[in-house]
Design a protein around this motif. Structure first.
Motif, PDB file in Angstrom:
ATOM      1  N   LEU A   1       0.826  -1.189   0.000  1.00 10.11           N
ATOM      2  CA  LEU A   1       0.000   0.000   0.000  1.00 10.11           C
ATOM      3  C   LEU A   1       0.867   1.247   0.000  1.00 10.11           C
ATOM      4  N   ASN A   2       0.437   2.246  -0.735  1.00 12.49           N
ATOM      5  CA  ASN A   2       1.138   3.528  -0.784  1.00 12.49           C
ATOM      6  C   ASN A   2       0.474   4.519   0.162  1.00 12.49           C
ATOM      7  N   PRO A   3       1.262   5.416   0.762  1.00 11.00           N
ATOM      8  CA  PRO A   3       0.656   6.428   1.628  1.00 11.00           C
ATOM      9  C   PRO A   3      -0.179   7.419   0.818  1.00 11.00           C
ATOM     10  N   VAL A   4      -1.105   8.060   1.484  1.00  9.11           N
ATOM     11  CA  VAL A   4      -1.974   9.037   0.841  1.00  9.11           C
ATOM     12  C   VAL A   4      -1.146  10.252   0.440  1.00  9.11           C
ATOM     13  N   SER A   5      -1.331  10.725  -0.784  1.00  8.34           N
ATOM     14  CA  SER A   5      -0.564  11.883  -1.234  1.00  8.34           C
ATOM     15  C   SER A   5      -1.395  13.157  -1.226  1.00  8.34           C
ATOM     16  N   GLY A   6      -2.685  13.060  -0.988  1.00 12.49           N
ATOM     17  CA  GLY A   6      -3.523  14.250  -0.967  1.00 12.49           C
ATOM     18  C   GLY A   6      -4.827  14.001  -0.246  1.00 12.49           C
ATOM     19  N   VAL A   7      -5.377  15.066   0.303  1.00 11.94           N
ATOM     20  CA  VAL A   7      -6.654  14.999   1.014  1.00 11.94           C
ATOM     21  C   VAL A   7      -7.461  16.218   0.598  1.00 11.94           C
ATOM     22  N   LEU A   8      -8.740  16.032   0.341  1.00 10.48           N
ATOM     23  CA  LEU A   8      -9.627  17.133   0.003  1.00 10.48           C
ATOM     24  C   LEU A   8     -10.552  17.377   1.186  1.00 10.48           C
ATOM     25  N   LEU A   9     -10.456  18.579   1.761  1.00 12.59           N
ATOM     26  CA  LEU A   9     -11.348  18.973   2.853  1.00 12.59           C
ATOM     27  C   LEU A   9     -12.464  19.809   2.240  1.00 12.59           C
ATOM     28  N   TYR A  10     -13.704  19.352   2.412  1.00  5.79           N
ATOM     29  CA  TYR A  10     -14.843  20.009   1.799  1.00  5.79           C
ATOM     30  C   TYR A  10     -15.861  20.337   2.868  1.00  5.79           C
ATOM     31  N   GLY A  11     -16.438  21.514   2.796  1.00  2.33           N
ATOM     32  CA  GLY A  11     -17.479  21.885   3.736  1.00  2.33           C
ATOM     33  C   GLY A  11     -17.789  23.362   3.653  1.00  2.33           C
ATOM     34  N   PRO A  12     -18.822  23.771   4.358  1.00  2.00           N
ATOM     35  CA  PRO A  12     -19.205  25.186   4.325  1.00  2.00           C
ATOM     36  C   PRO A  12     -18.177  26.051   5.045  1.00  2.00           C
ATOM     37  N   PRO A  13     -18.181  27.348   4.779  1.00  2.59           N
ATOM     38  CA  PRO A  13     -17.242  28.246   5.463  1.00  2.59           C
ATOM     39  C   PRO A  13     -17.461  28.228   6.980  1.00  2.59           C
ATOM     40  N   GLY A  14     -16.371  28.258   7.705  1.00  2.24           N
ATOM     41  CA  GLY A  14     -16.466  28.331   9.158  1.00  2.24           C
ATOM     42  C   GLY A  14     -16.485  27.008   9.882  1.00  2.24           C
ATOM     43  N   CYS A  15     -16.247  25.908   9.170  1.00  2.81           N
ATOM     44  CA  CYS A  15     -16.297  24.605   9.854  1.00  2.81           C
ATOM     45  C   CYS A  15     -14.912  24.125  10.305  1.00  2.81           C
ATOM     46  N   GLY A  16     -13.853  24.909  10.056  1.00  2.00           N
ATOM     47  CA  GLY A  16     -12.548  24.584  10.613  1.00  2.00           C
ATOM     48  C   GLY A  16     -11.563  23.896   9.703  1.00  2.00           C
ATOM     49  N   LYS A  17     -11.747  24.004   8.402  1.00  2.00           N
ATOM     50  CA  LYS A  17     -10.815  23.350   7.467  1.00  2.00           C
ATOM     51  C   LYS A  17      -9.416  23.957   7.550  1.00  2.00           C
ATOM     52  N   THR A  18      -9.333  25.274   7.592  1.00  2.00           N
ATOM     53  CA  THR A  18      -8.037  25.952   7.677  1.00  2.00           C
ATOM     54  C   THR A  18      -7.352  25.636   8.993  1.00  2.00           C
ATOM     55  N   LEU A  19      -8.097  25.674  10.070  1.00  2.00           N
ATOM     56  CA  LEU A  19      -7.545  25.369  11.378  1.00  2.00           C
ATOM     57  C   LEU A  19      -7.045  23.932  11.451  1.00  2.00           C
ATOM     58  N   LEU A  20      -7.776  23.008  10.841  1.00  2.00           N
ATOM     59  CA  LEU A  20      -7.362  21.607  10.814  1.00  2.00           C
ATOM     60  C   LEU A  20      -6.067  21.431  10.022  1.00  2.00           C
ATOM     61  N   ALA A  21      -5.944  22.116   8.883  1.00  2.00           N
ATOM     62  CA  ALA A  21      -4.719  22.015   8.073  1.00  2.00           C
ATOM     63  C   ALA A  21      -3.524  22.582   8.836  1.00  2.00           C
ATOM     64  N   LYS A  22      -3.708  23.703   9.522  1.00  2.00           N
ATOM     65  CA  LYS A  22      -2.619  24.289  10.308  1.00  2.00           C
ATOM     66  C   LYS A  22      -2.222  23.382  11.464  1.00  2.00           C
ATOM     67  N   ALA A  23      -3.194  22.762  12.118  1.00  2.00           N
ATOM     68  CA  ALA A  23      -2.905  21.866  13.236  1.00  2.00           C
ATOM     69  C   ALA A  23      -2.160  20.621  12.772  1.00  2.00           C
ATOM     70  N   VAL A  24      -2.553  20.071  11.630  1.00  5.08           N
ATOM     71  CA  VAL A  24      -1.863  18.890  11.095  1.00  5.08           C
ATOM     72  C   VAL A  24      -0.427  19.244  10.716  1.00  5.08           C
ATOM     73  N   GLY A  25      -0.237  20.406  10.114  1.00  5.12           N
ATOM     74  CA  GLY A  25       1.112  20.834   9.748  1.00  5.12           C
ATOM     75  C   GLY A  25       2.007  21.013  10.959  1.00  5.12           C
ATOM     76  N   LYS A  26       1.460  21.583  12.012  1.00  2.53           N
ATOM     77  CA  LYS A  26       2.247  21.794  13.220  1.00  2.53           C
ATOM     78  C   LYS A  26       2.554  20.467  13.915  1.00  2.53           C
ATOM     79  N   LYS A  27       1.569  19.588  13.985  1.00  4.62           N
ATOM     80  CA  LYS A  27       1.757  18.297  14.653  1.00  4.62           C
ATOM     81  C   LYS A  27       2.743  17.418  13.889  1.00  4.62           C
ATOM     82  N   ALA A  28       2.705  17.478  12.565  1.00  2.00           N
ATOM     83  CA  ALA A  28       3.599  16.663  11.745  1.00  2.00           C
ATOM     84  C   ALA A  28       4.950  17.334  11.512  1.00  2.00           C
ATOM     85  N   SER A  29       5.130  18.537  12.032  1.00  2.00           N
ATOM     86  CA  SER A  29       6.363  19.318  11.847  1.00  2.00           C
ATOM     87  C   SER A  29       6.697  19.519  10.373  1.00  2.00           C
ATOM     88  N   MET A  30       5.671  19.858   9.601  1.00  6.04           N
ATOM     89  CA  MET A  30       5.831  20.110   8.175  1.00  6.04           C
ATOM     90  C   MET A  30       5.500  21.570   7.886  1.00  6.04           C
TER      91      MET A  30
END
Length: 75
Positions: A1-30
């Motif tokens: 199995l290959n690791p995931v190379s992309g993820v699409l976050l979909y939803g209405p404005p204000g549901c936390g997509k940007t915050l989730l991306a920033k948190a994942v980047g900080k947690k993964a040190s990327m």
């Protein structure tokens, strides 16, 4: 199995997509490359494609990194 190379976050404005991306980047040190449509859309013909190419070149140099395109529907 290959690791995931992309993820699409979909939803209405204000549901936390940007915050989730920033948190994942900080947690993964990327690094997070945050792109908005106002950064890419330019007045002159060909300028937008040059900026897009520059952003993807930067992301390739920074890899592994998170490339987050915010407000994709505005493009």
């Amino acid at each position: 199995l290959n690791p995931v190379s992309g993820v699409l976050l979909y939803g209405p404005p204000g549901c936390g997509k940007t915050l989730l991306a920033k948190a994942v980047g900080k947690k993964a040190s990327m690094p997070l490359v945050h792109i908005t449509p106002s950064l890419l859309l330019r007045k002159w013909v060909g300028e937008s494609s040059l900026l897009t190419k520059a952003i993807f070149t930067l992301a390739k140099k920074l890899q592994p990194c998170i490339l987050f395109i915010d407000e994709m529907d505005a493009l």
